[in-house]
Design an enzyme around this catalytic site. Structure first.
Site, PDB file in Angstrom:
ATOM      1  CE  LYS A 138      34.459  33.358  43.846  1.00  0.00           C
ATOM      2  NZ  LYS A 138      33.009  33.301  44.158  1.00  0.00           N
ATOM      3  CG  HIS A 140      36.643  35.567  47.412  1.00  0.00           C
ATOM      4  ND1 HIS A 140      37.331  36.033  46.316  1.00  0.00           N
ATOM      5  CD2 HIS A 140      35.326  35.742  47.132  1.00  0.00           C
ATOM      6  CE1 HIS A 140      36.477  36.488  45.420  1.00  0.00           C
ATOM      7  NE2 HIS A 140      35.258  36.318  45.877  1.00  0.00           N
TER       8      HIS A 140
END
Length: 223
Positions: A138, A140
């Site tokens: 990911k 974030h």
């Protein structure tokens, strides 16, 4: 006909008593299903579900870049109530004696399989936790590559099986193997639902990994 009444759960009682709920679930399974279905009968039934819902002929380009005149899309089977149950049961039977801690693999194919196996392993009284590996971390939040573990928990020192829905050359599963090995886990084996028989055995053999398959592509091509 199977008894489809809701599973009786005492909602007034303590919800944290998971062992008692599991016992009730196992009792309900026995009551609703009657005589236990043999492993061979379950395998034959799942074969028919895969053949009907997930196997087809026609020119396709595989994830490996190869061309083929037949294909497997296991998602319609993995997300079918009966198909998901049979996949979980047969996977559990194939793995229950391997002393595993975790089951997981590369998104997305491994996600339904790992989740269903985790659930049925708890019901059977032999829990095997699940996780999945992102194709890329990911960008974030926690920026995790491996999902499913609570904060502070890792796979280090754990016995892990990598699971996959359909395996061609083994390249996709090896991405999951490499990510898991980087955590310090021991990858015990790779298990696939369908082996297309196009090089995966050699790939995993070179990596020192046992490889098992519930079905071979040739079984469907001959049917």
């Amino acid at each position: 006909m199977a008894d489809r009444r809701p599973i009786p759960v005492d909602w007034a009682g303590p919800l944290w008593n998971v062992a008692a709920v599991a016992d009730k679930f196992r009792h309900f399974q026995k009551r609703s299903r009657g005589t236990a279905v043999s492993k061979s009968a379950s395998r034959a039934r799942l074969f028919e579900i895969i053949r009907r819902r997930s196997f087809g002929r026609g020119e396709v380009t595989l994830a490996s870049g190869r061309k083929s005149d037949f294909y497997f899309n296991l998602k319609p089977t993995m997300l079918d109530p009966e198909g998901a149950t049979l996949l979980a049961e047969l996977t559990y039977e194939a793995l229950k004696d391997d002393n595993l801690d975790f089951i997981g693999g590369l998104e997305m194919g491994a996600v339904p399989l790992a989740g269903a196996l985790a659930q049925i392993s708890w019901i059977k009284g032999h829990p095997i936790a699940a996780f999945f590996v992102r194709k890329k971390p990911k960008e974030h939040g926690a920026k995790l590559a491996i999902e499913g573990l609570p904060r502070g928990e890792t796979l280090q020192g754990k016995r892990v099986v990598i699971v996959e829905d359909v395996t061609t050359t083994g390249g996709s599963a090896m991405k999951a193997v490499e990510s898991v090995r980087e955590t310090g886990a021991e990858v015990v084996l790779v298990l696939t639902m369908v082996d297309r028989e196009e090089g995966a055995t050699d790939t995993f053999g070179a990596a020192g990994l046992p490889f098992r398959a519930l079905y071979k592509a040739s079984e469907f091509l001959k049917a």
